[in-house]
Design a protein around this motif. Structure first.
Motif, PDB file in Angstrom:
ATOM      1  N   GLN A  75      20.263  14.451  43.613  1.00 34.33           N
ATOM      2  CA  GLN A  75      21.166  13.436  43.237  1.00 34.33           C
ATOM      3  C   GLN A  75      21.917  13.132  44.141  1.00 34.33           C
ATOM      4  N   LEU A 113      24.965  19.417  37.175  1.00 34.69           N
ATOM      5  CA  LEU A 113      24.679  19.269  38.549  1.00 34.69           C
ATOM      6  C   LEU A 113      25.074  20.707  39.197  1.00 34.69           C
ATOM      7  N   ASP A 160      19.537  18.491  39.750  1.00 34.66           N
ATOM      8  CA  ASP A 160      19.724  18.492  38.541  1.00 34.66           C
ATOM      9  C   ASP A 160      18.947  19.639  37.867  1.00 34.66           C
ATOM     10  N   GLU A 161      18.621  19.667  36.542  1.00 39.26           N
ATOM     11  CA  GLU A 161      17.820  20.704  35.995  1.00 39.26           C
ATOM     12  C   GLU A 161      16.313  20.445  36.383  1.00 39.26           C
TER      13      GLU A 161
END
Length: 378
Positions: free
Chosen positions: A77, A56, A71-72
């Protein structure tokens, strides 16, 4: 599909090639945009750290004291706002980063504070207070042996009213303070490196030290120099190893004043836009340094700092360059010109991708915040 096309177009346009005449040699390196992260967020978001365990990124909107862990894929999140009032109020987010996998800040008045995923305070690291940080911090704290290490705050302000004496002391003092949570002991480490500009008898304001670490090596650079200093980790101590100078011959130097008369620095009539390091990335096999060469006064004098929008367009448009070093800090290539309008903040991920913010003040506001992923290619 539209976004994917944009990525490939940018990758073609923004491939960053060195002006070095040996570019066509087998050793020629470039920095290329390989991908991007689109974060669905309306606001002034920037990225400050990456946690290799959770994967993260730590995003913060300072205007709202808002924390966003994404995230990517750019998916949020965890998202929460830090409290501005009450017993759990945060005074000022000075240092911010992950520490032991938790979002951690160095508060301007309350020491190190860690947060859970819902924004609750999960731990207060009760370091002695009564301190003063005079500069922005690029991290909250790092683990060092049995201690936590962070940019040394000022605890002795006995000579604070005497600017000359105060900075003469600052320009020779250790860079980091360490705190042992078990014993409560405070010590200093990372001695001030030798042969810096701050030992020439002039006053250059605060140094704004930036510290990065990877494994057992720690890297330090200051605002007024185009060089970085390497330290080796030994237990709870950091031992000076070497200094690496970028040696940029066509860069503009900072202008100081005699340290006995520091007030003279406020009488400088023309902006001194000097060349400096803006980011250092200790990757797996290379160290990448981002820097500017500054702007000659004949050029900067054509712009009015009082006209903020015009001035910021000018500042954001100053060329940025990259230098690539090997793991022994030997120069491989420098003067790799980078795209304009990007903000480098020292963040990289598990894939050795450098994460860079697309500056909306330069390109114009968009519905999503964009972070580009730069990668070294050969």
């Amino acid at each position: 599909m539209k976004q994917l096309c944009l990525i490939f177009i940018l990758a073609a346009l923004f491939s960053c090639k060195s002006r070095n005449p040996t570019d066509n040699s087998p050793q020629s390196f470039t920095l290329e945009i390989k991908d991007s992260i689109q974060v669905d967020y309306l606001g002034n978001l920037n990225v400050f750290d990456f946690d290799p365990e959770s994967g993260l990124y730590l995003g913060i909107d300072h205007g709202l004291n808002s924390i966003l862990l994404f995230d990517e894929k750019g998916t949020s999140q965890h998202h929460y706002d830090l409290q501005k009032d009450g017993p759990n109020a945060i005074s000022w987010l000075q240092g911010k980063s992950f520490l032991e996998g938790k979002v951690t800040i160095m508060d301007s008045q309350k020491g190190l504070i860690q947060f859970g995923n819902n924004g609750e305070i999960s731990r207060r690291i009760e370091m002695p207070l009564e301190y003063l940080h005079l500069n922005g911090l690029n991290f909250s704290a790092y683990s060092l042996g049995d201690t936590y290490a962070y940019i040394r705050p000022e605890r002795d302000l006995s000579d604070y009213s005497n600017t000359s004496a105060f900075y003469q002391r600052i320009y020779t003092s250790p860079i980091l303070e360490t705190f042992n949570p078990e014993t409560g002991e405070i010590t200093n480490t990372m001695s001030f490196p030798p042969n810096t500009i701050y030992q020439d008898g002039n006053y250059y304001r605060w140094m704004f030290p930036t510290v990065e670490k990877r494994d057992g090596q720690w890297y330090l650079y200051f605002l007024a120099e185009r060089k970085y200093h390497v330290y080796e980790e030994k237990g709870d101590e950091l031992i000076y190893s070497k200094t690496v100078d970028l040696t940029i011959s066509d860069a503009v130097d900072i202008i100081g004043v005699p340290i006995e008369n520091p007030e003279l620095i406020n009488q400088q009539r023309e902006p001194n836009i000097f060349g400096r390091i803006e980011g250092l990335y200790p990757l797996s096999n290379h160290t990448v340094v981002i820097y500017t060469k500054g702007v000659e006064k004949e050029v900067s004098g054509q712009h009015d700092p009082e006209k903020m929008e015009e001035w910021m367009d000018f500042i954001n448009g100053i060329p940025r360059y990259a230098a690539i070093f090997d793991k022994n800090d030997s120069l491989i290539q420098k003067d790799i010109e980078l795209p304009k309008g990007l903000l480098f903040n020292g963040v990289y991920n598990n894939e050795d991708e450098i994460i860079v913010l697309k500056n909306q003040e330069y390109f114009g506001e968009e519905e999503k915040v964009t972070f580009y992923k730069f990668k070294i290619t050969k």
